[in-house]
Scaffold this motif. Sequence first.
Motif, short mmCIF file in Angstrom:
data_model
loop_
_atom_site.label_atom_id
_atom_site.label_comp_id
_atom_site.label_asym_id
_atom_site.label_seq_id
_atom_site.Cartn_x
_atom_site.Cartn_y
_atom_site.Cartn_z
N GLU A 276 0.82 -1.21 0.00
CA GLU A 276 0.00 0.00 0.00
C GLU A 276 0.85 1.26 0.00
O GLU A 276 0.33 2.35 -0.22
CB GLU A 276 -0.93 0.00 1.22
N VAL A 277 2.15 1.12 0.26
CA VAL A 277 3.03 2.29 0.38
C VAL A 277 3.92 2.37 -0.87
O VAL A 277 4.65 1.42 -1.17
CB VAL A 277 3.90 2.19 1.64
N HIS A 278 3.85 3.47 -1.57
CA HIS A 278 4.63 3.68 -2.78
C HIS A 278 5.41 4.99 -2.67
O HIS A 278 4.98 5.92 -1.99
CB HIS A 278 3.73 3.72 -4.03
N PRO A 279 6.55 5.08 -3.34
CA PRO A 279 7.33 6.32 -3.27
C PRO A 279 6.63 7.47 -3.99
O PRO A 279 5.88 7.26 -4.95
CB PRO A 279 8.65 5.95 -3.97
N ASP A 280 6.91 8.67 -3.52
CA ASP A 280 6.44 9.89 -4.19
C ASP A 280 7.60 10.41 -5.02
O ASP A 280 8.39 11.25 -4.57
CB ASP A 280 5.98 10.91 -3.14
N ASN A 281 7.71 9.90 -6.25
CA ASN A 281 8.85 10.27 -7.09
C ASN A 281 8.82 11.74 -7.50
O ASN A 281 9.87 12.37 -7.65
CB ASN A 281 8.90 9.37 -8.32
N ALA A 282 7.62 12.30 -7.67
CA ALA A 282 7.54 13.72 -8.02
C ALA A 282 8.10 14.59 -6.89
O ALA A 282 8.84 15.55 -7.13
CB ALA A 282 6.09 14.10 -8.32
N ALA A 283 7.77 14.23 -5.66
CA ALA A 283 8.24 15.02 -4.51
C ALA A 283 9.75 14.90 -4.33
O ALA A 283 10.43 15.90 -4.08
CB ALA A 283 7.52 14.56 -3.24
N ILE A 284 10.29 13.69 -4.47
CA ILE A 284 11.73 13.55 -4.25
C ILE A 284 12.51 14.24 -5.38
O ILE A 284 13.60 14.78 -5.14
CB ILE A 284 12.15 12.08 -4.10
N ARG A 285 11.95 14.28 -6.57
CA ARG A 285 12.61 15.03 -7.65
C ARG A 285 12.71 16.51 -7.28
O ARG A 285 13.73 17.16 -7.54
CB ARG A 285 11.84 14.85 -8.96
N GLU A 286 11.66 17.06 -6.69
CA GLU A 286 11.68 18.46 -6.28
C GLU A 286 12.73 18.69 -5.20
O GLU A 286 13.46 19.69 -5.23
CB GLU A 286 10.30 18.87 -5.75
N LYS A 287 12.82 17.77 -4.24
CA LYS A 287 13.80 17.92 -3.17
C LYS A 287 15.23 17.81 -3.71
O LYS A 287 16.13 18.51 -3.26
CB LYS A 287 13.57 16.87 -2.09
N ILE A 288 15.43 16.92 -4.70
CA ILE A 288 16.75 16.79 -5.31
C ILE A 288 17.10 18.08 -6.05
O ILE A 288 18.22 18.60 -5.93
CB ILE A 288 16.79 15.58 -6.26
N ALA A 289 16.15 18.62 -6.81
CA ALA A 289 16.40 19.86 -7.54
C ALA A 289 16.72 21.01 -6.59
O ALA A 289 17.51 21.91 -6.92
CB ALA A 289 15.18 20.21 -8.41
N GLY A 290 16.12 20.98 -5.40
CA GLY A 290 16.36 22.04 -4.42
C GLY A 290 17.52 21.76 -3.49
O GLY A 290 17.76 22.52 -2.56
N HIS A 291 18.24 20.65 -3.73
CA HIS A 291 19.39 20.26 -2.90
C HIS A 291 19.00 20.20 -1.42
O HIS A 291 19.76 20.61 -0.54
CB HIS A 291 20.56 21.22 -3.10
N ASP A 292 17.79 19.70 -1.16
CA ASP A 292 17.24 19.61 0.19
C ASP A 292 17.61 18.25 0.77
O ASP A 292 16.93 17.25 0.55
CB ASP A 292 15.72 19.79 0.11
N ARG A 293 18.69 18.23 1.53
CA ARG A 293 19.22 16.97 2.07
C ARG A 293 18.18 16.24 2.94
O ARG A 293 17.92 15.05 2.76
CB ARG A 293 20.47 17.26 2.88
N GLU A 294 17.58 16.96 3.90
CA GLU A 294 16.62 16.32 4.79
C GLU A 294 15.37 15.91 4.03
O GLU A 294 14.77 14.86 4.32
CB GLU A 294 16.26 17.25 5.94
N GLY A 295 14.97 16.73 3.05
CA GLY A 295 13.79 16.40 2.27
C GLY A 295 13.98 15.13 1.46
O GLY A 295 13.08 14.28 1.37
N ILE A 296 15.15 14.99 0.86
CA ILE A 296 15.46 13.76 0.11
C ILE A 296 15.40 12.56 1.05
O ILE A 296 14.76 11.54 0.74
CB ILE A 296 16.86 13.87 -0.53
#
Length: 294
Positions: free
Chosen positions: A193-213
């Motif tokens: 039932e649990v799937h990754p949010d690839n759109a969200a992690i792409r945004e965090k990667i683009a923003g260099h957000d270490r904790e967000g990734i």
Amino acid sequence: MITDDSIIVDGNAKINLTLDILGKRPDGYHEVAMVMQSIGLHDTVKLSKIPRGIELVLDVPGLEADEQNLAWRAAQLLLGGEETPGGVRIELTKRIPIAAGLAGGSADAAAVLRGVNALYHLGLTQEELCAYGAKLGSDIPFCIMGGTMMATGRGEVLEALSPVPPFWVVLAKPKISVSTAWAYRNYDEQGTEVHPDNAAIREKIAGHDREGIASLLCNVLECVTIKQYPVIAQYKAWMMEKGALASMMSGSGPTVFGLFSSEGEAQSAAAYLEERTDADIFVCQTADKNHDEN
């Protein structure tokens, strides 16, 4: 390093920051969507010109040194035709554990493709090398390119993402091996039932957000492999206790990795795991794209 008659190429391991399975394809493969990341742990491949044929020398007892080995088959793809310019001797120094979810065999094959292309000045583009690699394995195109990539299709359709901010990585590979086919087959039966949010992690990667990734790591195969091998969950818990920003299983497992902010924290966690487990432990950093040697 390259000379007229030899070249040395590194083949980097990978970890999955996300891994999602979207369904079964008509060709029998699974449709996936995953963020893949190169790491500094690598095998070393020395390629030397010989008049004809392929020779493969390994430092791992029991590992095939013939056409069953992906490195051998990669050389055959480029040098197996009637107009081949010559042969190659492959000396492979293994550091990436086998059947670990780290793409060790694919990394070796990718290094051979890149190295033979440079050694014999074949002039193949990265795109052409990836097409050759995709004939042998879904992870090989990623291992040719390296860095941070979104992989779709069966894993061979790649989109370059911004490099992740540097992480220190601790790897713990238990003394077990997991078949990728077994993991996918069991996932087909039970799902999750649990799937990754690839759109969200792409945004965090683009923003260099270490904790967000770190907060968005997700691998749908964990539910399959952990059920069979609970030690994976224990390794994850220990990584987090020792200060990991996040910890997850890579690929179909069984290797567990932790992402750390500093070398000191990573080394401390590695020492902790070495004291309490019989796992193979490695410390490295995330790595950027590969660079052609020619």
